[in-house]
Design a protein around this motif. Sequence first.
Motif, PDB file in Angstrom:
ATOM      1  N   LEU A 157       0.982  -1.196   0.110  1.00  0.00           N
ATOM      2  CA  LEU A 157      -0.044   0.111   0.084  1.00  0.00           C
ATOM      3  C   LEU A 157       0.853   1.246  -0.002  1.00  0.00           C
ATOM      4  CD1 LEU A 157      -2.893   1.173  -0.029  1.00  0.00           C
ATOM      5  CD2 LEU A 157      -2.683   1.127   2.654  1.00  0.00           C
ATOM      6  N   LEU A 158       1.988   1.241   0.676  1.00  0.00           N
ATOM      7  CA  LEU A 158       2.856   2.447   0.699  1.00  0.00           C
ATOM      8  C   LEU A 158       3.755   2.506  -0.452  1.00  0.00           C
ATOM      9  CD1 LEU A 158       4.279   1.820   4.306  1.00  0.00           C
ATOM     10  CD2 LEU A 158       2.565   3.732   3.669  1.00  0.00           C
ATOM     11  N   LEU A 159       3.996   1.728  -1.196  1.00  0.00           N
ATOM     12  CA  LEU A 159       4.275   1.725  -2.425  1.00  0.00           C
ATOM     13  C   LEU A 159       3.461   2.401  -3.480  1.00  0.00           C
ATOM     14  CD1 LEU A 159       6.394  -1.574  -3.203  1.00  0.00           C
ATOM     15  CD2 LEU A 159       7.424   0.686  -3.332  1.00  0.00           C
ATOM     16  N   TRP A 160       2.267   1.989  -3.346  1.00  0.00           N
ATOM     17  CA  TRP A 160       1.176   2.374  -4.423  1.00  0.00           C
ATOM     18  C   TRP A 160       0.967   3.895  -4.130  1.00  0.00           C
ATOM     19  CZ3 TRP A 160      -3.956   4.414  -3.374  1.00  0.00           C
ATOM     20  CH2 TRP A 160      -4.407   4.424  -4.486  1.00  0.00           C
ATOM     21  N   LEU A 161       0.846   4.286  -2.640  1.00  0.00           N
ATOM     22  CA  LEU A 161       0.665   5.720  -2.356  1.00  0.00           C
ATOM     23  C   LEU A 161       1.731   6.742  -2.706  1.00  0.00           C
ATOM     24  CD1 LEU A 161      -0.510   5.186   1.353  1.00  0.00           C
ATOM     25  CD2 LEU A 161      -1.947   6.010  -0.885  1.00  0.00           C
ATOM     26  N   MET A 182       3.202   6.523  -5.605  1.00  0.00           N
ATOM     27  CA  MET A 182       2.723   6.821  -7.117  1.00  0.00           C
ATOM     28  C   MET A 182       1.468   7.983  -7.217  1.00  0.00           C
ATOM     29  SD  MET A 182       3.335   3.523  -9.415  1.00  0.00           S
ATOM     30  CE  MET A 182       2.023   2.692  -8.343  1.00  0.00           C
ATOM     31  N   VAL A 183       0.724   8.012  -6.295  1.00  0.00           N
ATOM     32  CA  VAL A 183      -0.155   8.897  -5.809  1.00  0.00           C
ATOM     33  C   VAL A 183       0.145  10.296  -5.620  1.00  0.00           C
ATOM     34  CG1 VAL A 183      -2.531   9.321  -4.852  1.00  0.00           C
ATOM     35  CG2 VAL A 183      -1.837   6.909  -5.221  1.00  0.00           C
ATOM     36  N   GLY A 184       1.126  10.390  -4.686  1.00  0.00           N
ATOM     37  CA  GLY A 184       1.596  11.894  -4.451  1.00  0.00           C
ATOM     38  C   GLY A 184       2.332  11.742  -2.933  1.00  0.00           C
ATOM     39  N   ILE A 185       3.251  12.858  -2.629  1.00  0.00           N
ATOM     40  CA  ILE A 185       3.776  12.916  -1.434  1.00  0.00           C
ATOM     41  C   ILE A 185       4.898  11.785  -1.263  1.00  0.00           C
ATOM     42  CG2 ILE A 185       3.754  13.812   0.929  1.00  0.00           C
ATOM     43  CD1 ILE A 185       0.721  14.270   0.764  1.00  0.00           C
ATOM     44  N   SER A 186       5.312  11.321  -2.467  1.00  0.00           N
ATOM     45  CA  SER A 186       6.237  10.248  -2.428  1.00  0.00           C
ATOM     46  C   SER A 186       7.283  10.165  -1.500  1.00  0.00           C
ATOM     47  CB  SER A 186       6.849  10.138  -3.966  1.00  0.00           C
ATOM     48  OG  SER A 186       7.741  11.158  -4.430  1.00  0.00           O
ATOM     49  N   GLN A 194      15.260   5.189  -4.224  1.00  0.00           N
ATOM     50  CA  GLN A 194      14.639   6.366  -4.424  1.00  0.00           C
ATOM     51  C   GLN A 194      12.981   6.063  -4.401  1.00  0.00           C
ATOM     52  OE1 GLN A 194      15.789   9.486  -4.727  1.00  0.00           O
ATOM     53  NE2 GLN A 194      18.164   8.630  -4.740  1.00  0.00           N
ATOM     54  N   PRO A 195      12.348   7.088  -4.306  1.00  0.00           N
ATOM     55  CA  PRO A 195      10.865   7.027  -3.951  1.00  0.00           C
ATOM     56  C   PRO A 195      10.426   6.356  -5.400  1.00  0.00           C
ATOM     57  CG  PRO A 195      11.452   8.888  -3.080  1.00  0.00           C
ATOM     58  CD  PRO A 195      12.761   8.289  -3.725  1.00  0.00           C
ATOM     59  N   LEU A 196       9.235   6.006  -5.550  1.00  0.00           N
ATOM     60  CA  LEU A 196       8.711   5.723  -7.083  1.00  0.00           C
ATOM     61  C   LEU A 196       8.220   6.915  -7.538  1.00  0.00           C
ATOM     62  CD1 LEU A 196       6.663   2.423  -6.376  1.00  0.00           C
ATOM     63  CD2 LEU A 196       8.995   2.709  -7.063  1.00  0.00           C
ATOM     64  N   TRP A 230      -6.398   4.844 -14.955  1.00  0.00           N
ATOM     65  CA  TRP A 230      -6.940   3.394 -14.953  1.00  0.00           C
ATOM     66  C   TRP A 230      -5.694   2.588 -14.599  1.00  0.00           C
ATOM     67  CZ3 TRP A 230      -4.357  -0.350 -17.953  1.00  0.00           C
ATOM     68  CH2 TRP A 230      -3.532   0.141 -18.792  1.00  0.00           C
ATOM     69  N   LYS A 231      -4.454   2.833 -14.486  1.00  0.00           N
ATOM     70  CA  LYS A 231      -3.511   1.922 -14.251  1.00  0.00           C
ATOM     71  C   LYS A 231      -3.402   2.028 -12.777  1.00  0.00           C
ATOM     72  CE  LYS A 231      -0.190   2.526 -18.252  1.00  0.00           C
ATOM     73  NZ  LYS A 231       1.130   2.963 -18.705  1.00  0.00           N
ATOM     74  N   MET A 232      -3.417   3.014 -11.881  1.00  0.00           N
ATOM     75  CA  MET A 232      -3.277   3.228 -10.403  1.00  0.00           C
ATOM     76  C   MET A 232      -4.289   2.274  -9.644  1.00  0.00           C
ATOM     77  SD  MET A 232      -0.870   5.104  -9.929  1.00  0.00           S
ATOM     78  CE  MET A 232      -1.286   5.741  -8.188  1.00  0.00           C
TER      79      MET A 232
END
Length: 619
Positions: A66-70, A72-76, A160-162, A170-172
């Motif tokens: 979940l943290l990896l996915w977040l 890519m959403v923002g505040i990496s 490094q952060p993603l 749609w990918k997220m």
Amino acid sequence: MRRYVVTLLELVLFWLCFFAVGRMLFLAVYHAMLAGIPGKEIAACFMHAFRLDLSTLSYLLAVPLLLLWLQMVGISRLWHRLLRLCLLFELIVCCFVLLGEIAVYGEWLGKLNYKILLYLKHPMEIVQTATFPQLLGSLVAIALLSGGFYWILHRWILRQPLPQLPHAYWKMPMALLLSGALCFVGMRGGFDAIPISQSAAYYSSHPVLNDAAVNPHYNLFCSFYDFGSVDDSLFHFMEDEKAEAMVEELHRCGKDTLVPILTGEKPNIVFIILESWTADLVESISGVPDVTPCFHALEKEGILFTRYYSNGHRSQQAMSSIFSSYPALPVYDITDDFSKYRHLPSLPLELKKAGYHTFYYFGGNLDYGNIRSYLFHCKFDEITEEKQMDKKLPRAKLGIHDQYTFPLFHQAINQKQQPFMGVLFTVSSHSPYDQPRVVAEVEIEDEERPFLNSAKYTDHCLGEFMEAVRKDPWYANTLFVIVGDHGHPTHLKKSAVEPAYLQVPLLLYGEVVAPELRGTRNPKVGSHVDLAATLLRQLGLEASAFGWSKDLLNPYAPAFAYFETYSGYGWVRPQGAFTEVKSGRQWHVSGYGDSTLFPLLQQEGRAYLQTLYQRYCKY
């Protein structure tokens, strides 16, 4: 998106390497226990550990995913820091568990389990009993192991952060959904109908190799989940001394009399354990004609026990009751906990000491109820299940159909030297009842008709097997023990807590049965736990290790049967029966038969359950 997938794969590889290193450390520390074991068998430990390792790392990756996915959403950078902290925390905990198990294994000869809570309640005792070098060495080892693996994380995986993907609408969600689904599948050990258990890693007759293969973190979690809240006051009705005395008196035999039923001294023994076969399937006990005609025909050449009970509602309870004479408990199944069942005696082991070759066949998956690991404890020479059978054999949802496992079992017997003890556990009379339609269906119109049809199918397979083995040279010197493993709902609509629901057939059959006893019925009240003493005494072998067992063929032996009712007990005597089921803080009681006996039946049943549970807690 590519970085997301690559990082996940790197984390999977990271944890697999961590588990492998931990396993190598364990084997290195206890190398003396490996003396005489072939190197190939030791190396196989890593292969058999893979599925449990994969399940464990799937749990460990749930939050990091979940943290990896977040990221890519923002505040990496924020999520990246939290990911590092999360993995560092997991790493430190895993190091404590791994090295803790290595530290205690030499004394416990068992894996780290929920009992560690008893020690952590008094941490100063641990500090005071350990020497300074031991404490220092443990802390240094944890620091080196966790520090070394965290350096790998920091240097090679989480550099490094993603990068953010703000417009990949749609990918997220697809990435989160697919990775989450894979994580869930990994947790349960694949797509099998039965989720993974510790038994998935068992493969050797050497306990140290099985213990090395079972992931210590998975085992500890399961131990906390299943047994962490064991309360020794759960079934406490009276003073322990009084309960123990009552149980001792219950097992007191009026006269130690042996009633021989066998014509030979050392016959082969073939167990056929019938899945879900309740007495309601058997016409001669409480059933109706045409459901099990083949079994009915066999009764004419054997001894049928008409008041025989299973000790529990599940197959794993039947196994420990039959092979270790250990009565089933409410709430807990002893087969789930090695630290408990390693104290139990083993009927196969006693027969091995007498020169018998022992083997076990099952067309399904022995992960269920941790049966495989328990059977390894019993020291069977061979254990064969679905995954070791021909992949081309037709399969049902839960395993290979009985019409194929019976012939496989027959072939296996023909390859054994006498004397032998063979066990076949059937599978087709378990839901979802997707067996082939090779016999006419029962005429009973009821919602349980699919189950009745499955029992008729297994009965047909049993009949074909018995016809086939009559031609073999070993047949004339073989005792067949045909027994149901537990009750099941039928068209007779019995409650799951009444004694009749737990009643199952037991048939002792074969040409080794004395001719004058063939076709007879034995009305003695007994249960699965009584099989061991009954058989061992007939073979002239010592049965004292099976303290819960009594000789059903001794007319002077006490007549009673105990069974668990999920949250209570059932108690059966020849003149009546009594059950108590706990719901919340209330006990609900039911009596059957002579009501004047109910107070005595209640006292006996309570004493039996209390003593059984207290001994379980002390294991």
